[in-house]
Every structure is written in structure tokens, then in C-alpha cells.
Write an enzyme that holds these catalytic residues in place. Structure first.
Site, PDB file in Angstrom:
ATOM      1  N   LYS A   1       0.747  -1.270   0.074  1.00  0.00           N
ATOM      2  CA  LYS A   1      -0.114   0.228   0.089  1.00  0.00           C
ATOM      3  C   LYS A   1       0.959   1.205   0.030  1.00  0.00           C
ATOM      4  CE  LYS A   1      -4.081  -1.725   0.107  1.00  0.00           C
ATOM      5  NZ  LYS A   1      -5.174  -1.269  -1.122  1.00  0.00           N
TER       6      LYS A   1
ATOM      7  N   LYS B   1     -13.028  -8.549  -8.045  1.00  0.00           N
ATOM      8  CA  LYS B   1     -13.532  -8.915  -6.848  1.00  0.00           C
ATOM      9  C   LYS B   1     -14.825  -9.498  -6.990  1.00  0.00           C
ATOM     10  CE  LYS B   1     -10.163  -5.462  -4.674  1.00  0.00           C
ATOM     11  NZ  LYS B   1     -10.048  -4.356  -3.607  1.00  0.00           N
TER      12      LYS B   1
END
Length: 325
Positions: A107, A214
Site C-alpha cells: 500500500k 473482486k
């Protein structure tokens, strides 16, 4: 057909999973689980999502619990480690939770942090994984085009596999892709797929090189496969910070893909201190099979009555939206 609400409520359990490290702004991940004829499923849209968006996640859960899924083409899925926006000194400890993973997603662009923090974190991952490890970064759309280009120049020395959602919009992704093409860093789209009313816009505009898919946000495995087929791009199947139940749905999606070139972001069980079942990576893989929650874990991780009421109310509203559609 949509099952009656009562059938969902009969087995509904609301859980709260504590996390090792704050991730995506949360320390505890809440989810509503229920069981259908095919097995257990998860309904866990993020708390800030409006009902119209959350209803798609419910459709995915119902699909997984009530309908047979596409035939799997593989029985296990290679997964990546996920490194939150931690201090560089904490990277090795986080990586150690992802047994055998050869790829790490890091991240970056965390609010309140700097590019120097990102560089230090990615450098620590490269040092821990060695030259053969694969590193991808995820900015969650928080850079503008100039910031993204500058950041990629600063991070290119770490041999990035790709950058995920560096900018928020499809036109920005397309512009950045044109600017940095010479650097050889592919662009991946995530939010531009799962939060878009037109998930194929990225492919039409040639704004990315691969797609992050997803299962929950796209309405389930079958619908996600339809998007993948229509787009014609390589894909990475990823988690929406799911419990083990939601991860098993992601694994079903990954297992059904005709080709799977990249390690998938389905190792996120290692971000939790506890879960309803154990789906942490082993030797860098998770199984592509359904998961049944442990009864003791459902009790141990049960959310408060107040939070259970909040989720049941949300389930009722989203079911009504699906029923009316």
C-alpha cells in the site's frame, strides 16, 4: 430467483474480526454470514457504502450460497502478501505472516504519509524478498497524474510488477499509462472496475494493462467472469478484505478463469488476528474450495447486539432493493 429474506435471516451471523494492523481505515472488519443450499456466503460491503452499491454485494452472496458455481480449472490459487502502510521497520514482521508468498502488494499514497515513506516501505519489501520477489503497489486512486508519474519514477528502481489504481478516473489512468509506457510498469485498474457503472470503460479506453477483479462488488463469480471475458484483459482476483468465507468465493472465481497469469490478492486472512476459519496461505497458496465457518469461531467473533442489529437492518434494505429490481 431471489430467496425469501427469512431464509437468509435463519442462519445469519454477524462477526467482527480484529486486525493485526489498521488497514483501509479499519481495525476491525465486520461481516454478515449466512448459509444456503450450496454452503456459506458473506455479505460485507464496507460500512460507508450506500444501499444501492451494497445490494450488489448481497446479490453475490446469494449467488454463492444458493447456486452452483462454475467448474474449477485448478484446485489451489497462488496468492500475494499484502503490506499495509506500515513503517519500513515493520515490513519483515508483516511479510512473515504470509507463508511462502513470492509476491507482495504494498500500500502506498496513504493519507498523512509522504512519498519518502512509500519509498522506504517498498525498499524494505525488496530487501526482505530479494531480487526474485515480485512487488506490486496499490495507491487506491489517491494520486493525480503528475503525482503518480513522479512516484513511479521514485519507485521504478524496485522493479515493480505493476501499479494498481494509481489515479481515480479512467481518463487519468489512460493519460498516466501513455506517460509512463516507456518505463515498462503496467497499470492495473481496481476501483475503476468494481465501483463503476461501466466496468468495461477501462478496456475500451485502453486505460490499463490488467484488471483487478473482486467477486463480491461485481455481483458474484458468474457475473465477474462475464466481465473478464468481455474485457479480454489479464486479471488478478483480489479480496475485499473478506473473511475466510468471502475469500473462498474469490478462490472460486480465480479457479474458474481460463488463464491465471498473476498471483491473486486472496491471502488477506493473514491480516486478521482471528477468523471464522483458517484460510491463511500455506507455501504461497490457498485451496480453491468452499469453507465452512467454525462454530466456536462464530461465537468467539460475534459482533455486539447493536452491530448485529445494524447489519440485519442493512440486509433487509438491500434484499428489498434486489426484490424490487
Amino acid at each position: 430467483m431471489l430467496p425469501p429474506l427469512a431464509d437468509l435471516l435463519d442462519s445469519a451471523r454477524v462477526v467482527a474480526l480484529p486486525m493485526h494492523t489498521r488497514f483501509r481505515g479499519v481495525d476491525t472488519r465486520e461481516a454478515l454470514l449466512f448459509e444456503g443450499p450450496e454452503g456459506w456466503a458473506e455479505f460485507s460491503p464496507f460500512l460507508e457504502y450506500a444501499d444501492a452499491e451494497a445490494a450488489t454485494w448481497l446479490a453475490a452472496a446469494i449467488d454463492f450460497a444458493w447456486r452452483a458455481q462454475p467448474e474449477p480449472l485448478r484446485d489451489r490459487i497462488a496468492v500475494n502478501a499484502t503490506i499495509p502502510a506500515v513503517e519500513a521497520s515493520d515490513v519483515a514482521e508483516v511479510l512473515a505472516r504470509f507463508a511462502g508468498c513470492r509476491t507482495a502488494k504494498v500500500k502506498v499514497a496513504e493519507p498523512g504519509q509522504t512519498l519518502a515513506d512509500d519509498v522506504a516501505r517498498v525498499r524494505a519489501v525488496r530487501e526482505a524478498m530479494g531480487p526474485e520477489g515480485r512487488i506490486r503497489i496499490d495507491a487506491n486512486g489517491l494520486w493525480n497524474v503528475d503525482e503518480a508519474e513522479h512516484a513511479l519514477h521514485a519507485l521504478t528502481e524496485f522493479d515493480l510488477e505493476y501499479v494498481e489504481q494509481p489515479c481515480a478516473t479512467v481518463p487519468e489512468l489512460a493519460e498516466l499509462r501513455a506517460r509512463v509506457k516507456y518505463m515498462g510498469i503496467p497499470i492495473a485498474a481496481d476501483e475503476s472496475i468494481r465501483k463503476s457503472t461501466d466496468p468495461l470503460a477501462v478496456a475500451r479506453e485502453k486505460a490499463a494493462d490488467l484488471l483487478v477483479i473482486k467477486a463480491q462488488p461485481l455481483g458474484g463469480v458468474t457475473h465477474a467472469l462475464q466481465i473478464v471475458t468481455a474485457a479480454g484483459f489479464p486479471v488478478v482476483v483480489s479480496s475485499a478484505l473478506d473473511t475466510a468465507i468471502g475469500l473462498s468465493q474469490g478462490a472460486a472465481l480465480a479457479a474458474a478463469l481460463p488463464t491465471l497469469e498473476y498471483d491473486c490478492g486472496l491471502g488477506t486472512a493473514s491480516l486478521f488476528l482471528d477468523d471464522v476459519a483458517d484460510l491463511r496461505p500455506v507455501d504461497g497458496f490457498i485451496p480453491a474450495s468452499r469453507v465452512t465457518p467454525d462454530a466456536a469461531a462464530l461465537t468467539r467473533l460475534a459482533a455486539s447486539e447493536e452491530r448485529r442489529g445494524w447489519w440485519i437492518d442493512r440486509l433487509r434494505r438491500c434484499h428489498a432493493l434486489l426484490d424490487a429490481s
